[in-house]
Design an enzyme around this catalytic site. Sequence first.
Site, PDB file in Angstrom:
ATOM      1  N   ASP A   1       0.806  -1.218   0.000  1.00 30.34           N
ATOM      2  CA  ASP A   1       0.000   0.000   0.000  1.00 30.34           C
ATOM      3  C   ASP A   1       0.842   1.272   0.000  1.00 30.34           C
ATOM      4  O   ASP A   1       0.314   2.359  -0.222  1.00 30.34           O
ATOM      5  CB  ASP A   1      -0.945   0.019   1.197  1.00 30.34           C
TER       6      ASP A   1
ATOM      7  N   ASP B   1     -10.814  38.491 -32.212  1.00 36.52           N
ATOM      8  CA  ASP B   1     -10.203  37.194 -32.491  1.00 36.52           C
ATOM      9  C   ASP B   1     -10.983  36.044 -31.845  1.00 36.52           C
ATOM     10  O   ASP B   1     -10.878  34.897 -32.264  1.00 36.52           O
ATOM     11  CB  ASP B   1      -8.758  37.201 -31.972  1.00 36.52           C
TER      12      ASP B   1
ATOM     13  N   GLY C   1      -8.773  30.369 -35.272  1.00 35.71           N
ATOM     14  CA  GLY C   1      -9.802  30.811 -36.207  1.00 35.71           C
ATOM     15  C   GLY C   1      -9.377  30.782 -37.662  1.00 35.71           C
ATOM     16  O   GLY C   1     -10.042  30.206 -38.513  1.00 35.71           O
ATOM     17  N   LEU C   2      -8.212  31.358 -37.972  1.00 34.39           N
ATOM     18  CA  LEU C   2      -7.768  31.456 -39.356  1.00 34.39           C
ATOM     19  C   LEU C   2      -7.613  30.061 -39.956  1.00 34.39           C
ATOM     20  O   LEU C   2      -8.037  29.779 -41.067  1.00 34.39           O
ATOM     21  CB  LEU C   2      -6.440  32.223 -39.409  1.00 34.39           C
TER      22      LEU C   2
END
Length: 522
Positions: free
Chosen positions: A36, A285, A420-421
Amino acid sequence: MKLSMWTYEGPPHIGAMRVVTGMKDVHYVLHAPQGDTYADLLFTMIERLKSRPPVSYTTFQARDLGRDTAELFKNAVREAYERFQPKAMIVGASCTAELIQDDPGGLAEAVDLPIPVIPLELPAYQKKENWGASETLYHLVRALCLNVETGKRKIGCKPTCNILGPTALGFRNKDDVKEISKLLDQLGIEVNVVAPLGASVDNLRAIPNADFNIVLYPEIGRLTAEWLKKRFGQDYNRKIPYGVLSTREFIEEVCGLANIQVKRKEVQAFESKSNDSVWYSSSVDSNYLTNKRVYLFGDATHVMNAVRVAKDEFAFEVVGFGTYSREFAREIRQLADEMGLKALVTDDYLEVEAEIERLQPELILGSQMERHIGKRMGIGASVISAPMHVQDFPCRYSPQYGYEGANVLFDTWIHSLMMGLEEHLIHLFRDDSEFKDDAMPSHLGGSLKNEGSAAKKELILSGLQEKEREIFWDEEATLELKKIPFFVRGKAKRNTEKYAEEIGCKSISLETLYDAKAYYGN
Ligand code: SF4
C-alpha cells in the site's frame, strides 16, 4: 463486483493522506497490507513533494494474518510516535485491513499516547477519496477545536477568515490559495488559518478565532464549515471565485460575511490590473469561439463553475456535463435542469466516453481521463479537474481561481482549439496538403499527428457506420458529408441519420442530407 479499468477517485484513505500530507505535525498510522506504500508515489512523483507523506503503514503480509495483527498495529503506533514526535495522530484502516476488523481506534487508545489520537472510520467499499479527505478534516478540526474558547475580535482590527479545503495533491490548490489570499488582502481581510494545506495542529486550534470561513473546495471543506457554523457561528461562502463573473460575486459575498463595504472602484482597478481574460474573450479574435460545442466532466465544483465560464464568459455552447462526485449529484442535476440538459453522474469512464461520442463536442473540459478520450476521438481537450497527471502540477504559477485563474482558464481552454484562421483555411482549401481536412491544430504540431488523427477519426466514423449499417449513405451524399468541416461532421452525420430514421428512410441521398439540414436548421 464491478469491472473497472480506471477510477476517478482513490479509496478514502488516500483522501486522509492528502489531508495529513498537507499539514505540518500530524502523523497517520494506516493499517494496510504490504504494497500500500504505492500511495507515497502520488505525492513524491505526481506532486513532486520533497519529502515522504507523514504516514506509517503496518504493511502486514499473508503470514501475519495467522498471528496477532492487532499487536502489529499497536507497535506501529508506538514507533511512529517515538520516531516522528507528532502533535496529533490519526489512525485508520485501508480496504484490506477493514476486512480483518482490528479496530485501529480502540487499539491506539490502548497505547495511551500523550497527544490527541483521532480514529477514522472510512468505509472503503462505499466511499471514495474526496469523501475520505472531507471526513478526515472534519474529525481533526472537531477533535482539536471542540472545547476551544473563541477569541473576540478586537475593535479596529481587520476582519479575519479561514480558508478551508485545499490539500496536498489537490488540483492547483497551492496557487488558488495564493491567488485568493492576495484578493482577500486587497479587500482588507486577513487570513487567519489555511487548512489543511500548510496548517499545524496549533493552527487548527486557532480556527474558531476567525470571523468567518471561506470554503474553496466544497467536496473537502464544506462538512467542516457546516460544523464550525453550528459550533462557533462562523458563516461561510457559497460562491466559488472561478472565472471573472463568479469572482465578482465572491467578492460581494465575502465582504458581506466580513461586514465591510465593497470598495467598488478599488476592486475594479484591481480587476483590470490583474485580468485580461475579459478583454481577450471579447476581442474580435474570439468571435470564432461563439457557440463552440463543449462537454464538461470532473469533480462537481470545477464542473459547475466551469459551465458558467464556458457559457457566460467565453460564449461556448455547453452540450452536456457531468460529475463523478456522487455527494453533489443533487446540485449538479439541478444546474443541468435549469439549462435544459441532463447531467451524467457516474464514476464509469465508459459511460462518459459514450456520452462524448453521442454528443460529438468540439472541445472537452475534463479530467486526465477525458483528455485520453479526446485524444482517441481527435477532439481537443483541457484538464479542469482532478484526477490529473504530473503535467498538471506545473512549475509556473497557474491558479484556476480569482482573476489570474481566469486568465489561466482562457489560455488553457482555448489552446486546445483550432485557431480561427486555420479553421477557415481548412473549410476553404480542404485538399491542401497542410491545412487538409482531418488536420490537428497546427499550433499543436498538427502535421506530425495528421496520419494518426485522421485514422482515428475514420475509425470513429466507421465505428458509427458499423453500428448503423442498416442506414446506407449513397456516394453523392458521402462526398457531400466530407465537405462539411470535420469538427461538425460527426454531428451532421448523426442528425441526418436520426432524421432518416424518423421519416423511415433506409438510404441517405443528397436530398435527405439537405432535408435534414433544413429540418434541424428550423
Ligand atoms: S488495501 Fe485497498 S488501496 Fe491497498 S492495495 Fe488493497 S485495494 Fe488497493
